[in-house]
Motif scaffolding. Structure first.
Motif, PDB file in Angstrom:
ATOM      1  N   LYS A  91      37.720  49.532 -15.459  1.00  0.00           N
ATOM      2  CA  LYS A  91      37.292  50.219 -14.246  1.00  0.00           C
ATOM      3  C   LYS A  91      36.198  49.451 -13.511  1.00  0.00           C
ATOM      4  O   LYS A  91      35.995  49.647 -12.307  1.00  0.00           O
ATOM      5  CB  LYS A  91      36.785  51.618 -14.592  1.00  0.00           C
ATOM      6  CG  LYS A  91      37.850  52.522 -15.198  1.00  0.00           C
ATOM      7  CD  LYS A  91      37.258  53.874 -15.589  1.00  0.00           C
ATOM      8  CE  LYS A  91      38.311  54.773 -16.219  1.00  0.00           C
ATOM      9  NZ  LYS A  91      37.742  56.079 -16.657  1.00  0.00           N
ATOM     10  N   ASP A  92      35.470  48.612 -14.246  1.00  0.00           N
ATOM     11  CA  ASP A  92      34.374  47.868 -13.642  1.00  0.00           C
ATOM     12  C   ASP A  92      34.068  46.653 -14.518  1.00  0.00           C
ATOM     13  O   ASP A  92      34.627  46.495 -15.610  1.00  0.00           O
ATOM     14  CB  ASP A  92      33.136  48.754 -13.496  1.00  0.00           C
ATOM     15  CG  ASP A  92      32.752  49.423 -14.801  1.00  0.00           C
ATOM     16  OD1 ASP A  92      32.298  48.717 -15.723  1.00  0.00           O
ATOM     17  OD2 ASP A  92      32.929  50.657 -14.912  1.00  0.00           O
ATOM     18  N   ALA A  93      33.188  45.791 -14.045  1.00  0.00           N
ATOM     19  CA  ALA A  93      32.878  44.543 -14.736  1.00  0.00           C
ATOM     20  C   ALA A  93      32.270  44.782 -16.119  1.00  0.00           C
ATOM     21  O   ALA A  93      32.517  44.009 -17.051  1.00  0.00           O
ATOM     22  CB  ALA A  93      31.914  43.705 -13.891  1.00  0.00           C
ATOM     23  N   ILE A  94      31.487  45.832 -16.263  1.00  0.00           N
ATOM     24  CA  ILE A  94      30.852  46.106 -17.547  1.00  0.00           C
ATOM     25  C   ILE A  94      31.872  46.585 -18.560  1.00  0.00           C
ATOM     26  O   ILE A  94      31.893  46.127 -19.711  1.00  0.00           O
ATOM     27  CB  ILE A  94      29.707  47.123 -17.379  1.00  0.00           C
ATOM     28  CG1 ILE A  94      28.569  46.484 -16.575  1.00  0.00           C
ATOM     29  CG2 ILE A  94      29.193  47.599 -18.741  1.00  0.00           C
ATOM     30  CD1 ILE A  94      27.428  47.415 -16.250  1.00  0.00           C
ATOM     31  N   GLN A  95      32.761  47.466 -18.151  1.00  0.00           N
ATOM     32  CA  GLN A  95      33.799  47.914 -19.075  1.00  0.00           C
ATOM     33  C   GLN A  95      34.707  46.754 -19.486  1.00  0.00           C
ATOM     34  O   GLN A  95      35.169  46.684 -20.623  1.00  0.00           O
ATOM     35  CB  GLN A  95      34.644  49.025 -18.456  1.00  0.00           C
ATOM     36  CG  GLN A  95      35.631  49.615 -19.480  1.00  0.00           C
ATOM     37  CD  GLN A  95      36.558  50.649 -18.900  1.00  0.00           C
ATOM     38  OE1 GLN A  95      37.007  50.520 -17.766  1.00  0.00           O
ATOM     39  NE2 GLN A  95      36.855  51.683 -19.667  1.00  0.00           N
ATOM     40  N   GLU A  96      34.953  45.838 -18.566  1.00  0.00           N
ATOM     41  CA  GLU A  96      35.759  44.651 -18.894  1.00  0.00           C
ATOM     42  C   GLU A  96      35.186  43.925 -20.106  1.00  0.00           C
ATOM     43  O   GLU A  96      35.914  43.563 -21.036  1.00  0.00           O
ATOM     44  CB  GLU A  96      35.804  43.704 -17.690  1.00  0.00           C
ATOM     45  CG  GLU A  96      36.549  42.403 -17.978  1.00  0.00           C
ATOM     46  CD  GLU A  96      36.454  41.412 -16.821  1.00  0.00           C
ATOM     47  OE1 GLU A  96      36.732  40.218 -17.061  1.00  0.00           O
ATOM     48  OE2 GLU A  96      36.104  41.829 -15.699  1.00  0.00           O
ATOM     49  N   LEU A  97      33.878  43.734 -20.122  1.00  0.00           N
ATOM     50  CA  LEU A  97      33.259  43.011 -21.237  1.00  0.00           C
ATOM     51  C   LEU A  97      33.284  43.823 -22.524  1.00  0.00           C
ATOM     52  O   LEU A  97      33.429  43.263 -23.612  1.00  0.00           O
ATOM     53  CB  LEU A  97      31.826  42.611 -20.876  1.00  0.00           C
ATOM     54  CG  LEU A  97      31.697  41.617 -19.717  1.00  0.00           C
ATOM     55  CD1 LEU A  97      30.253  41.157 -19.563  1.00  0.00           C
ATOM     56  CD2 LEU A  97      32.604  40.401 -19.924  1.00  0.00           C
TER      57      LEU A  97
END
Length: 221
Positions: A91-97
């Protein structure tokens, strides 16, 4: 580990294809390399673990170096594909990581860091594949994640992307350096601690709240 498809074929009496046999060999080989490094594992060890002859191994690989190279190449391709999937599903860059870290936890859990030193010393082609992944694919993914986070306002807008990309690359690789983290450190725990602190350093206020949210979700799994 034997794939479900291969298991079903074997138990129905269907002969495995050459590709399926080769993939099972690489699965077994990587499991041993991951645990013990490549230097201490012989073709005899792999054949014995699988209950097959060395002749079967040499029907699929020229020699041990060829096996190591193909096995590492296959692992890198699998990691890249899963990273791209995690990016698409996040959903966002932080969740990606966080998703990528979960994937790496599954794939390199209990990995012996000596494997990278073995590749560097004894398997130059395989080590070059690793370096290419680090210097190209990983570099691009880190930079694009930082750019995405800034666009989404979950990372601070004043970040120096070029410097932080290099910083993050070397932070990812540091757990493979036994002089920094000798035997006894859990490699994945090191990665998670470094990622968490990196995220806190680049996050905006909104991003900080997301970190706390995804940490809680991860702990509840």
């Amino acid at each position: 580990m034997e794939s479900f498809h291969s298991f079903v074929q074997h138990n129905k009496g269907y002969p495995e294809t050459s590709m399926e046999v080769q993939e099972r060999i690489m699965d077994t080989a990587f499991g041993l390399f991951r645990q013990f490094g490549t230097r201490s594992i012989t073709m005899d060890d792999i054949a014995e673990r699988m209950g097959i002859s060395k002749k079967t191994l040499y029907a699929h690989f020229t020699d041990k170096d060829d096996m190591v190279t193909q096995t590492i190449d296959r692992f890198i391709v699998q990691v890249k594909e899963e990273c791209f999937t995690d990016r698409e599903q996040s959903k966002d860059a932080i969740q990606e990581l966080f998703l990528v870290m979960d994937m790496l936890d599954r794939r390199i859990r209990n990995m012996n860091p000596v494997i990278i030193l073995d590749l560097q010393k004894f398997h130059s082609k395989a080590y070059q594949l690793f370096l290419d992944y680090q210097n190209n694919t990983l570099t691009t993914m880190i930079r694009e994640n930082l750019e995405r986070g800034i666009r989404e306002k979950v990372y601070r807008p004043d970040l120096d992307i070029k410097i932080l990309t290099q910083y993050r690359i070397h932070a990812c690789m540091i757990c493979f350096q036994p002089e920094v983290f000798p035997a006894g450190y859990d490699m994945m725990k090191v990665q998670k601690v470094l990622l968490e602190n990196f995220l806190y350093g680049v996050a905006s206020l909104e991003g900080y709240q997301l970190i706390e949210k995804y940490k809680q979700l991860s702990q509840n799994k």
